[in-house]
Motif scaffolding. Structure first.
Motif, PDB file in Angstrom:
ATOM      1  N   THR A  87       0.823  -1.211   0.000  1.00 29.22           N
ATOM      2  CA  THR A  87       0.000   0.000   0.000  1.00 29.22           C
ATOM      3  C   THR A  87       0.859   1.263   0.000  1.00 29.22           C
ATOM      4  O   THR A  87       0.517   2.245  -0.661  1.00 29.22           O
ATOM      5  N   LYS A  88       1.984   1.222   0.699  1.00 29.66           N
ATOM      6  CA  LYS A  88       2.870   2.395   0.730  1.00 29.66           C
ATOM      7  C   LYS A  88       3.561   2.590  -0.609  1.00 29.66           C
ATOM      8  O   LYS A  88       3.726   3.725  -1.088  1.00 29.66           O
ATOM      9  N   LEU A  89       3.971   1.492  -1.218  1.00 30.99           N
ATOM     10  CA  LEU A  89       4.629   1.599  -2.520  1.00 30.99           C
ATOM     11  C   LEU A  89       3.664   2.100  -3.590  1.00 30.99           C
ATOM     12  O   LEU A  89       4.047   2.887  -4.463  1.00 30.99           O
ATOM     13  N   VAL A  90       2.418   1.634  -3.512  1.00 29.00           N
ATOM     14  CA  VAL A  90       1.418   2.101  -4.477  1.00 29.00           C
ATOM     15  C   VAL A  90       1.176   3.590  -4.305  1.00 29.00           C
ATOM     16  O   VAL A  90       1.100   4.350  -5.281  1.00 29.00           O
ATOM     17  N   ARG A  91       1.055   4.030  -3.041  1.00 30.37           N
ATOM     18  CA  ARG A  91       0.855   5.458  -2.788  1.00 30.37           C
ATOM     19  C   ARG A  91       2.029   6.275  -3.316  1.00 30.37           C
ATOM     20  O   ARG A  91       1.848   7.319  -3.956  1.00 30.37           O
ATOM     21  N   MET A  92       3.224   5.795  -3.038  1.00 30.66           N
ATOM     22  CA  MET A  92       4.420   6.489  -3.517  1.00 30.66           C
ATOM     23  C   MET A  92       4.461   6.517  -5.038  1.00 30.66           C
ATOM     24  O   MET A  92       4.774   7.555  -5.652  1.00 30.66           O
ATOM     25  N   ALA A  93       4.133   5.389  -5.665  1.00 36.90           N
ATOM     26  CA  ALA A  93       4.173   5.307  -7.126  1.00 36.90           C
ATOM     27  C   ALA A  93       3.160   6.236  -7.770  1.00 36.90           C
ATOM     28  O   ALA A  93       3.474   6.938  -8.745  1.00 36.90           O
ATOM     29  N   LEU A  94       1.943   6.275  -7.238  1.00 36.95           N
ATOM     30  CA  LEU A  94       0.912   7.139  -7.813  1.00 36.95           C
ATOM     31  C   LEU A  94       1.285   8.613  -7.669  1.00 36.95           C
ATOM     32  O   LEU A  94       1.176   9.389  -8.628  1.00 36.95           O
TER      33      LEU A  94
END
Length: 446
Positions: A235-242
């Motif tokens: 979830t953190k990586l997705v947030r960072m990626a977006l």
């Protein structure tokens, strides 16, 4: 699930706090355009337009590439600042590790892909064979510090979010001071020309990244910096990626604007290209001076978001915005009074001096029309509103190209400068229209 604000009362929002964050950035950033000016000035002592044009082409090409990775600094400020505002110290540390991993991978990728990137970049310019050959020499030396140069973005973002801008000051002071000194030694002392300017920058960027890591050393005292399960949490990586993807697209459009500005300028000959390169240093001086207060807005608004406090968001925006406006007015006045002297200092070629004076008044207007865009960028970065930044930049980008299409055929290089300023105005107006939604988002409402 919404973050719960910490129970400890926040530090008061005052002019003193804004200045404590901003002034080290203003002072350190003052050395960045000074570095560009010195690079231009050092090769300008050779008395030829081609070396100035070569450094201008090489620098804008690499700046275009590196500034695209500015999403690391911007995204890191918003994410780290909001984690700090919510009192999550382990997540503050984890975001630093994530950013440094991205920096290392990105820098190594650029080294591997340097040849096609540079050939394509130089193909887009219309410069003399001599200027193009010197630019390639510059680029093939500079690229070897890419991992360090990109890592500095991540380290700067973390330090700004933690309100440790004194560390940013020392990193920039050492990096740019060393670069300036080595440029004089390598070019004026040893006669290495454009290659000497490039080598000086490589050494300085590696040293700057090392000092930045030292200032962040406290984060590495926490086990969270190598808690790989946390660091690679989906979830953190997705947030960072977006977030970073939105900022990346925004930065890419902004860099295309500046890159195309140099590209179009090259069509008017080496003298006009060199004059634009001299004047663009004035733009950098303004932007870097403004960065101090934009950075203050980033960290203060990020922390207000971490506490879910729209009132502090508004006060942060007002306080930092007032100081930004004062700075822009001061810069416009300085260019009005000292612009001709600065032009003569940076270029010895009479033709370049004359051309730069002709377009100087555009640089006097630039701080005044660009103020809102620069400050609102900082506000939206702190709020981690990457989608808004992307969308408003897209509108500005389209308006810039419409202005190019209409104005350049009629006004020549004057039309090119006018189109650039149009993009600033549009970005400021559109981001301003989205600001009410930003305040609502502080309470979890869009």
């Amino acid at each position: 699930m919404e973050a719960v604000a910490p129970s400890t009362p926040p530090a008061p929002l005052t002019h003193r706090r804004v200045l404590k964050i901003a002034l080290p950035i203003v002072l350190s950033n003052a050395t960045v355009p000074l570095l560009g000016a010195v690079d231009v000035g050092v090769v300008g002592q050779m008395g030829e337009a081609a070396p100035i044009a070569a450094v201008g082409i090489g620098a804008i090409l690499l700046t275009t590439v590196y500034w695209i990775f500015g999403f690391l600094r911007m995204g890191t400020v918003g994410l780290v600042g909001q984690a700090a505002g919510a009192g999550d110290d382990d997540e503050v540390t984890a975001w630093l590790t994530r950013a440094l991993i991205v920096a290392g991978i990105s820098g190594c990728t650029l080294i591997v892909l340097q040849w096609p990137i540079f050939r394509f970049g130089l193909w887009t310019f219309t410069a003399s064979d001599e200027a193009e050959a010197l630019a390639m020499t510059y680029l093939m030396i500079r690229i070897w510090s890419a991992p360090a140069a990109i890592a500095v973005y991540a380290l700067t973002g973390w330090l700004v979010a933690m309100e440790r801008t004194g560390g940013v000051f020392w990193v920039q002071l050492l990096m740019n001071g060393l670069n300036i000194c080595l440029s004089f030694v390598f070019v004026v002392g040893l006669g290495w020309g454009v290659a000497g300017v490039a080598l000086a920058t490589v050494i300085a960027e590696v040293v700057g990244a090392a000092l930045g890591l030292w200032f962040c050393w406290g984060a590495f005292a926490r086990p969270a910096w190598r808690d790989w399960a946390r660091i690679f949490e989906r979830t953190k990586l997705v947030r960072m990626a977006l977030l970073n993807t939105d900022i990346l697209l925004r930065s890419a459009m902004l860099m295309v604007i500046f890159y195309s500005f140099v590209m179009y300028g090259s069509r008017f000959g080496d003298e006009t290209l060199a004059a634009n390169e001299v004047l663009i240093q004035f733009m950098y001086i303004t932007a870097y001076a403004m960065d101090g207060f934009a950075f203050a807005a980033e960290t203060l608004i990020a922390r207000a978001f971490g506490r879910n406090d729209p009132g502090r968001v508004r006060r942060s925006a007002v306080l930092t915005g007032l100081w930004g406006l004062v700075t822009c007015v001061a810069m416009a006045g300085a260019f009005l009074l000292a612009g001709p002297w600065l032009i003569d200092l940076m270029a010895k070629d009479v033709g370049v001096q004359s051309a730069a004076r002709e377009y100087l008044w555009w640089m006097i207007a630039a701080p005044l029309v660009g103020c809102a865009a620069w400050m609102l960028d900082g506000i939206f970065i702190g709020a981690a509103r990457g989608r808004d930044m992307r969308n408003m930049m897209a509108i500005s980008f389209l308006c810039y190209w419409v202005a190019i299409w209409i104005l350049v055929p009629v006004m020549g290089n004057h039309g090119l400068w006018a189109a650039l300023l149009v993009s600033f105005v549009v970005r400021g107006v559109t981001l301003g229209a989205r600001y009410p939604a930003l305040e609502r988002a502080a309470l979890g409402r869009t």
